[in-house]
Motif scaffolding. Structure first.
Motif, PDB file in Angstrom:
ATOM      1  N   ALA A  40     -53.720  -0.665  81.605  1.00 61.02           N
ATOM      2  CA  ALA A  40     -52.878  -0.443  80.574  1.00 61.02           C
ATOM      3  C   ALA A  40     -52.166   0.572  79.625  1.00 61.02           C
ATOM      4  O   ALA A  40     -51.303   0.522  79.780  1.00 61.02           O
ATOM      5  N   ALA A  41     -53.415   0.916  79.242  1.00 57.74           N
ATOM      6  CA  ALA A  41     -53.216   1.633  78.571  1.00 57.74           C
ATOM      7  C   ALA A  41     -52.570   3.096  78.820  1.00 57.74           C
ATOM      8  O   ALA A  41     -52.248   3.506  78.599  1.00 57.74           O
ATOM      9  N   SER A  42     -53.422   3.701  80.413  1.00 57.90           N
ATOM     10  CA  SER A  42     -52.933   4.851  80.759  1.00 57.90           C
ATOM     11  C   SER A  42     -51.024   4.180  81.739  1.00 57.90           C
ATOM     12  O   SER A  42     -50.745   5.260  80.985  1.00 57.90           O
ATOM     13  N   ILE A  43     -50.863   3.216  82.143  1.00 63.51           N
ATOM     14  CA  ILE A  43     -49.841   3.125  82.071  1.00 63.51           C
ATOM     15  C   ILE A  43     -48.560   3.282  80.848  1.00 63.51           C
ATOM     16  O   ILE A  43     -47.606   3.396  80.808  1.00 63.51           O
ATOM     17  N   LEU A  44     -49.436   2.611  79.964  1.00 56.84           N
ATOM     18  CA  LEU A  44     -48.015   2.292  78.396  1.00 56.84           C
ATOM     19  C   LEU A  44     -48.397   4.440  77.883  1.00 56.84           C
ATOM     20  O   LEU A  44     -47.314   4.219  77.502  1.00 56.84           O
ATOM     21  N   GLN A  45     -49.068   5.223  78.316  1.00 58.11           N
ATOM     22  CA  GLN A  45     -48.997   5.912  77.818  1.00 58.11           C
ATOM     23  C   GLN A  45     -48.074   6.636  78.902  1.00 58.11           C
ATOM     24  O   GLN A  45     -46.982   7.515  78.418  1.00 58.11           O
ATOM     25  N   GLN A  46     -48.018   6.394  79.835  1.00 55.85           N
ATOM     26  CA  GLN A  46     -47.040   7.292  80.961  1.00 55.85           C
ATOM     27  C   GLN A  46     -45.250   6.735  80.783  1.00 55.85           C
ATOM     28  O   GLN A  46     -44.947   7.388  80.351  1.00 55.85           O
ATOM     29  N   LEU A  47     -45.957   5.441  80.596  1.00 57.69           N
ATOM     30  CA  LEU A  47     -44.177   4.426  79.709  1.00 57.69           C
ATOM     31  C   LEU A  47     -43.749   5.539  79.044  1.00 57.69           C
ATOM     32  O   LEU A  47     -42.481   5.925  78.378  1.00 57.69           O
ATOM     33  N   PHE A  48     -44.139   5.435  77.807  1.00 58.92           N
ATOM     34  CA  PHE A  48     -44.202   6.242  76.416  1.00 58.92           C
ATOM     35  C   PHE A  48     -44.043   7.680  76.663  1.00 58.92           C
ATOM     36  O   PHE A  48     -43.196   8.840  76.169  1.00 58.92           O
ATOM     37  N   ASN A  49     -44.910   8.020  77.569  1.00 59.87           N
ATOM     38  CA  ASN A  49     -44.465   9.798  78.278  1.00 59.87           C
ATOM     39  C   ASN A  49     -43.029  10.038  78.460  1.00 59.87           C
ATOM     40  O   ASN A  49     -42.509  10.172  78.581  1.00 59.87           O
ATOM     41  N   SER A  50     -42.749   8.835  79.131  1.00 56.70           N
ATOM     42  CA  SER A  50     -41.963   8.778  80.443  1.00 56.70           C
ATOM     43  C   SER A  50     -40.382   8.837  79.357  1.00 56.70           C
ATOM     44  O   SER A  50     -39.821   8.733  80.262  1.00 56.70           O
ATOM     45  N   ALA A  51     -40.626   8.354  77.940  1.00 57.69           N
ATOM     46  CA  ALA A  51     -39.227   8.233  77.215  1.00 57.69           C
ATOM     47  C   ALA A  51     -38.782   9.863  76.736  1.00 57.69           C
ATOM     48  O   ALA A  51     -37.773  10.004  76.332  1.00 57.69           O
ATOM     49  N   ASP A  52     -40.121  10.514  77.233  1.00 59.39           N
ATOM     50  CA  ASP A  52     -39.560  11.993  76.737  1.00 59.39           C
ATOM     51  C   ASP A  52     -38.975  12.146  77.408  1.00 59.39           C
ATOM     52  O   ASP A  52     -37.126  13.134  77.355  1.00 59.39           O
ATOM     53  N   SER A  53     -38.940  11.839  78.986  1.00 60.52           N
ATOM     54  CA  SER A  53     -37.136  12.361  80.188  1.00 60.52           C
ATOM     55  C   SER A  53     -36.970  11.768  80.059  1.00 60.52           C
ATOM     56  O   SER A  53     -36.176  11.723  79.543  1.00 60.52           O
ATOM     57  N   ALA A  54     -37.333  10.409  80.143  1.00 67.03           N
ATOM     58  CA  ALA A  54     -35.344   9.312  79.790  1.00 67.03           C
ATOM     59  C   ALA A  54     -34.098   9.846  78.328  1.00 67.03           C
ATOM     60  O   ALA A  54     -33.816   9.981  78.979  1.00 67.03           O
ATOM     61  N   SER A 289     -37.530  15.220  91.686  1.00 65.08           N
ATOM     62  CA  SER A 289     -38.763  14.634  91.130  1.00 65.08           C
ATOM     63  C   SER A 289     -39.772  14.398  90.148  1.00 65.08           C
ATOM     64  O   SER A 289     -40.437  13.839  90.031  1.00 65.08           O
ATOM     65  N   ALA A 290     -39.256  15.166  88.882  1.00 67.52           N
ATOM     66  CA  ALA A 290     -39.672  15.207  87.824  1.00 67.52           C
ATOM     67  C   ALA A 290     -39.522  13.087  87.362  1.00 67.52           C
ATOM     68  O   ALA A 290     -40.430  12.319  86.840  1.00 67.52           O
ATOM     69  N   ALA A 291     -38.332  12.329  87.759  1.00 69.95           N
ATOM     70  CA  ALA A 291     -37.828  11.661  87.434  1.00 69.95           C
ATOM     71  C   ALA A 291     -38.772  10.754  88.357  1.00 69.95           C
ATOM     72  O   ALA A 291     -39.254   9.471  88.148  1.00 69.95           O
ATOM     73  N   ALA A 292     -39.165  10.849  89.841  1.00 74.51           N
ATOM     74  CA  ALA A 292     -40.198  10.238  90.362  1.00 74.51           C
ATOM     75  C   ALA A 292     -41.462  10.205  90.598  1.00 74.51           C
ATOM     76  O   ALA A 292     -41.470   8.553  90.300  1.00 74.51           O
ATOM     77  N   LEU A 293     -42.341  11.316  89.910  1.00 70.27           N
ATOM     78  CA  LEU A 293     -43.519  11.514  89.594  1.00 70.27           C
ATOM     79  C   LEU A 293     -43.597  10.935  88.253  1.00 70.27           C
ATOM     80  O   LEU A 293     -44.924  10.160  88.210  1.00 70.27           O
ATOM     81  N   ASN A 294     -42.599  10.315  87.414  1.00 73.19           N
ATOM     82  CA  ASN A 294     -43.057   9.457  86.495  1.00 73.19           C
ATOM     83  C   ASN A 294     -43.857   7.741  86.863  1.00 73.19           C
ATOM     84  O   ASN A 294     -44.505   7.711  86.085  1.00 73.19           O
ATOM     85  N   SER A 351     -36.742   0.251  95.714  1.00 77.25           N
ATOM     86  CA  SER A 351     -36.158  -0.436  94.791  1.00 77.25           C
ATOM     87  C   SER A 351     -34.972   0.619  94.549  1.00 77.25           C
ATOM     88  O   SER A 351     -33.481   0.336  94.437  1.00 77.25           O
ATOM     89  N   GLY A 352     -34.363   1.560  95.481  1.00 75.81           N
ATOM     90  CA  GLY A 352     -33.821   2.948  95.514  1.00 75.81           C
ATOM     91  C   GLY A 352     -33.564   2.992  94.613  1.00 75.81           C
ATOM     92  O   GLY A 352     -34.674   4.452  94.023  1.00 75.81           O
ATOM     93  N   THR A 353     -32.358   3.233  94.072  1.00 76.90           N
ATOM     94  CA  THR A 353     -31.809   4.087  92.572  1.00 76.90           C
ATOM     95  C   THR A 353     -32.120   3.548  91.413  1.00 76.90           C
ATOM     96  O   THR A 353     -31.945   3.472  90.482  1.00 76.90           O
ATOM     97  N   PHE A 354     -32.318   1.961  91.603  1.00 78.82           N
ATOM     98  CA  PHE A 354     -32.527   1.149  90.351  1.00 78.82           C
ATOM     99  C   PHE A 354     -33.337   1.760  89.360  1.00 78.82           C
ATOM    100  O   PHE A 354     -32.874   1.789  88.066  1.00 78.82           O
ATOM    101  N   PHE A 355     -34.713   2.054  89.062  1.00 75.91           N
ATOM    102  CA  PHE A 355     -35.342   2.972  88.624  1.00 75.91           C
ATOM    103  C   PHE A 355     -34.994   4.306  87.447  1.00 75.91           C
ATOM    104  O   PHE A 355     -35.167   4.486  86.940  1.00 75.91           O
ATOM    105  N   MET A 356     -34.620   4.793  88.830  1.00 74.36           N
ATOM    106  CA  MET A 356     -34.096   5.923  88.959  1.00 74.36           C
ATOM    107  C   MET A 356     -33.348   6.126  87.579  1.00 74.36           C
ATOM    108  O   MET A 356     -33.329   7.280  87.307  1.00 74.36           O
ATOM    109  N   ARG A 357     -32.723   6.088  88.416  1.00 73.06           N
ATOM    110  CA  ARG A 357     -31.194   5.718  87.003  1.00 73.06           C
ATOM    111  C   ARG A 357     -31.639   5.292  85.672  1.00 73.06           C
ATOM    112  O   ARG A 357     -30.882   6.516  84.080  1.00 73.06           O
ATOM    113  N   ILE A 358     -32.852   5.878  85.276  1.00 76.28           N
ATOM    114  CA  ILE A 358     -33.017   5.547  83.938  1.00 76.28           C
ATOM    115  C   ILE A 358     -33.474   6.797  83.479  1.00 76.28           C
ATOM    116  O   ILE A 358     -32.783   7.531  81.964  1.00 76.28           O
ATOM    117  N   PHE A 359     -33.430   7.885  83.919  1.00 76.23           N
ATOM    118  CA  PHE A 359     -33.855   9.121  83.547  1.00 76.23           C
ATOM    119  C   PHE A 359     -32.687   9.926  84.357  1.00 76.23           C
ATOM    120  O   PHE A 359     -32.045  10.653  83.435  1.00 76.23           O
TER     121      PHE A 359
END
Length: 460
Positions: A40-54, A289-294, A351-359
């Motif tokens: 949970a900690a690692s995934i939350l950290q990545q979610l917060f890091n993904s906020a940079d990209s988003a 690739s950066a979006a997928a890597l998240n 899920s196709g592009t559903f989650f990728m559109r965040i970025f």
């Protein structure tokens, strides 16, 4: 009863509640209790890091998103080294617990924390100096080079905070306390998101803003975990006045941590070469690739949580002579890790592009993300097959062998793939295939090695 006695009793109850008895009783529930907060900690950290990209992707330009994304692997080298070294801290403390040599824990803690500060400062200096040459080396397009260098240099200013947090968390996790490192990350992550929005939308700081937000949030997580240790009243108490390097503990820490750290760092070095190949497809491929890597990190971190569980539980039980339990730990962590990795990667990959559109909403970027998802994210749980046996070997004190084999299976094989298979067929899909193929080959090498060690009575 005096107020001091009451406080001591309260603290002892808190300590007992945070500590997991890994040597006695059932294993499955305790492994889950240990691993899930880490995941949970690692995934939350990545979610917060993904906020940079988003935030960059939605409120800035595709070039800015690419500049942040191309730094994922260079930063991964640093984080990999830090994570590996923290494994040495974890095993060092866990072994003292397993051997009931708790009087030696305070010296090990103070050595580890001072060492973390030294390592953090060295990494900061190296990162500031090497940022531009490194990004030039991986063929970063000219239109995003300056943005990429600026982001990386500011990010590296926070290196000491990252090392301190990881070492302090490793100390807490050695005794089974995985909740308080999680609390620290949640607090830091919320701050990171708020600062991202403020710096990028209000202050118009672009990549500078997201890098500053990351540094400040890392400082908070480091401060919180250090404060947790300073509030301990038992042998885990940290006193800043007692920070000293004890040569024996440094040697033991490095014996386990350095091979693991080099393995993780070189693992990312191989990905840097792959990133250079991705850069050749242009900024849309970099951003996609950066979006997928998240999302790939989600599945990997789920597996990594059970990897840490395997290392810590094996360390304590092996040191205590509970060798039969070690086999059960291996099996549980293998099954739980694979299931957790699949749950967090397969649905997103399909899920196709559903989650990728965040970025990004740009179709070319989305298509690159989907193409990578089908060949990498869909199979992310396969990393369990080599991560768990490697963790078991480290927990038993064999750190060099898994590191060497993982290095050969990642950097060596991937370089061969790049200069042979991909060179003959320079297609994006052929490049992406290097990941799942290398995972399977590395796993096969590790299992063969374990069988050979057992036959030679080296798997003690």
């Amino acid at each position: 009863m005096s107020s001091s006695d009451s406080k001591a009793i309260t603290q002892n109850k808190r300590t007992a509640r945070n500590e997991i008895d890994m040597i006695h009783g059932g294993l499955a529930g305790k492994i889950m209790l240990f691993a899930l907060p880490i995941a949970a900690a690692s995934i939350l950290q990545q979610l917060f890091n993904s906020a940079d990209s988003a935030v960059i992707g939605q409120f800035s330009s595709p070039e800015a998103l690419a500049a942040v994304g191309l730094n994922a692997e260079p930063i991964g080298i640093i984080l990999g080294l830090i994570t590996g070294l923290s494994v040495g801290v974890n095993v060092l403390i866990a072994r003292y617990i397993g051997m009931n040599r708790r009087k030696e824990i305070p010296a090990a803690i103070h050595t580890s924390m001072l060492f973390s500060l030294i390592v953090g400062v060295i990494l900061m200096i190296c990162g500031l100096v090497a940022a531009r040459p490194l990004l030039i080396l991986i063929s970063t397009p000219d239109n995003i080079l300056d943005l990429g260098v600026r982001y990386l240099q500011i990010y590296m200013l926070g290196s000491p905070f990252i090392v301190i947090y990881n070492f302090a968390s490793a100390i807490l996790r050695a005794k089974g306390d995985t909740r308080r490192p999680l609390y620290a990350l949640i607090s830091a992550g919320i701050l990171n998101v708020i600062l991202n929005l403020f710096f990028v939308i209000v202050c118009r700081l672009n990549v500078t803003g997201v890098a500053l937000a990351t540094d400040i949030s890392n400082a908070l997580s480091a401060a919180l975990t250090v404060s947790f240790l300073m509030k301990e009243t038992d042998e885990f108490h940290l006193s800043l006045r007692n920070l000293r390097l004890k040569g024996e503990n440094v040697k033991r820490l490095l014996a386990i941590g350095l091979p693991a750290g080099i393995q993780e760092a070189v693992f990312c070095v191989s990905n840097v070469f792959i990133q250079a190949a991705i850069n050749g497809f242009g900024s849309d491929a970099i951003a996609g690739s950066a979006a997928a890597l998240n999302f790939e990190y989600f599945g990997y971190f789920a597996v990594a949580a059970f990897t840490q569980a395997a290392t810590t539980f094996i360390s304590q039980n092996h040191a205590a002579g509970q060798k039969k339990r070690c086999g059960k730990i291996f099996l549980y962590c293998l099954i739980f890790g694979a299931l957790a990795g699949a749950v967090l990667s397969v649905p997103i990959a399909l899920s196709g592009t559903f989650f990728m559109r965040i970025f990004s909403s740009k179709e070319a970027v989305l298509m690159y993300a989907i193409r990578r998802n089908r060949l990498v994210l869909l199979w992310e749980y396969l990393v369990t097959l080599y991560e768990i046996p490697a963790a078991v070997l480290r927990g038993r004190g064999h750190s060099l062998l898994p590191s060497v084999e993982i290095l050969c299976g990642t950097i060596l094989f991937r370089l061969i793939w790049l200069f042979t298979v991909f060179a003959r067929h320079p297609v994006y899909e052929v490049l992406c295939l290097v990941w799942p193929v290398s995972w399977l080959l590395t796993a096969a090498a590790l299992y063969i090695s374990i069988l050979i060690m057992k036959k030679l009575n080296l798997y003690d």
